[in-house]
Design an enzyme around this catalytic site. Structure first.
Site, PDB file in Angstrom:
ATOM      1  N   LYS A  54     -39.365 -10.230  -0.086  1.00 53.67           N
ATOM      2  CA  LYS A  54     -38.291  -9.713  -0.952  1.00 53.67           C
ATOM      3  C   LYS A  54     -38.697  -8.362  -1.550  1.00 53.67           C
ATOM      4  CE  LYS A  54     -36.573 -14.347  -1.813  1.00 53.67           C
ATOM      5  NZ  LYS A  54     -36.570 -15.553  -2.657  1.00 53.67           N
ATOM      6  N   GLN A  98     -38.562 -17.625  -8.384  1.00 52.20           N
ATOM      7  CA  GLN A  98     -38.805 -18.249  -7.080  1.00 52.20           C
ATOM      8  C   GLN A  98     -38.983 -19.761  -7.247  1.00 52.20           C
ATOM      9  OE1 GLN A  98     -38.774 -16.595  -4.022  1.00 52.20           O
ATOM     10  NE2 GLN A  98     -38.907 -18.663  -3.185  1.00 52.20           N
ATOM     11  N   ASP A 121     -29.381 -14.694  -7.302  1.00 55.14           N
ATOM     12  CA  ASP A 121     -29.578 -15.800  -6.351  1.00 55.14           C
ATOM     13  C   ASP A 121     -28.290 -16.619  -6.212  1.00 55.14           C
ATOM     14  OD1 ASP A 121     -31.856 -16.139  -4.881  1.00 55.14           O
ATOM     15  OD2 ASP A 121     -33.004 -17.118  -6.481  1.00 55.14           O
TER      16      ASP A 121
END
Ligand code: NAD
Length: 291
Positions: A54, A98, A121
């Site tokens: 990422k 995460q 997200d």
């Protein structure tokens, strides 16, 4: 006839070049640089590798990325405090924690603490709820990427029977909802589904999001179906493979996504897209959200 292999890598490359252009425009015209804060807790090797990918993708697109790493001993309150900090930092447009998190931390509490306007997200209940009622929201990256991949093919989704195997909150459930919005007829299957093959064989578009290597052989697939393989499984040999028996199923499907190089690169691409969208929201008076 062998299926067309749908390269997520190629589509991602194309989309990332477009995102890079828009990031540069935003910087030149509005002096805004999209910025993503990533919080990584613990030492899980898969999480570390996702976060590295990422960061690299952000850098290539001109998106600023801030990485904060914490040991798995961090308390929930300490983690929430970091999110509060980024929620209040106007120069940060996206916040990503995460997953998975250590057992002593309540994942939902963490997701809910992220401002919905920075939840790139697309996991916050506000974003999920807005998606369900077709309102503007950040769409969860993997399902969003899958829909973009299907749309890139020369086929219409409307009226197609989509069968989704898997009902997780981050992949299975939302991908079915997004395809329902595209006028598909959607059936969900899961671990308690009886006679899975009798249902999956009806699918014009079959999406496997299970996490079991090569679960889906040709006996589960209708001739000419589009097969999207979301699964990422590591074989004993160390090689990655999907939920679909790629070599056998490609002889039956019309289109098939490989693993690796299929859905994975599109997931990160949609994260970049959402971060850009959040920064664009800041630039425009009619914000999608107030963050
Ligand atoms: P999950 O474990 O949360 O959900 C798996 C689902 O599969 C469950 O709903 C379960 O009911 C169903 N299932 C389990 N066994 C089954 C069986 N025998 N028959 C039918 N259904 C069964 O997993 P997830 O987070 O949704 O991820 C699924 C897979 O996708 C994993 O391999 C994960 O690594 C991968 N993934 C890939 C990406 C990407 O970007 N490529 C992103 C997210 C997840």
């Amino acid at each position: 006839m062998s299926a067309v292999i749908v390269s997520g890598k190629d589509l991602a490359k194309e989309k990332r070049a477009f995102i890079k252009e828009k990031v540069s425009e935003l910087h030149t015209e509005k002096n805004i640089q999209p910025s993503l804060a990533v919080i990584l807790v613990g030492e899980d090797p898969a999480s570390q590798s996702y976060v590295r990918a990422k960061e690299k993708a952000c850098e290539e697109a001109g998106i600023n990325s801030i990485l904060e790493k914490y040991p798995s001993s961090i308390t929930q309150d300490e983690l929430l405090e970091r999110i509060t900090h980024f929620n209040g930092d106007a120069s940060v447009h996206g916040i990503l924690v995460q997953l998975p998190l250590p057992d002593h931390i309540d994942e939902l509490a963490v997701i809910e603490h992220i401002s919905p306007g920075k939840d790139v997200d697309g996991f916050h209940p506000v974003n999920i709820g807005r998606m369900m009622i077709d309102q503007k929201s950040f769409l969860p990256c993997t399902p969003y990427g899958i829909v973009e991949m299907i749309k890139s093919l020369d086929v219409s989704i409307s009226g197609k029977h989509v069968v989704v195997i898997g009902r997780s909150n981050i992949v299975g459930k939302p991908v079915g909802q997004l395809l329902l919005k595209e006028d598909a007829t959607v059936t969900y299957c899961h671990s308690r589904t009886k006679d899975l093959a009798s249902i999956t064989k009806q699918a014009d578009i079959l999406i496997a999001a299970v996490g079991r290597a090569k679960l889906i052989g040709p006996e589960y697939v209708k001739d000419g179906a589009i097969v999207i393989d979301v699964g990422v499984n590591r074989l004993e040999t160390g090689k990655l493979c999907g939920d679909v028996d790629f070599e056998a199923v490609k002889e039956k499907a019309s289109y098939i996504t490989p693993v690796p190089g299929g859905v994975g690169p599109m997931t990160i691409t949609m994260l970049l897209h959402n971060t850009l969208q959040s920064a664009q929201n800041e630039a425009c008076e009619n914000k999608t959200f107030s963050s």
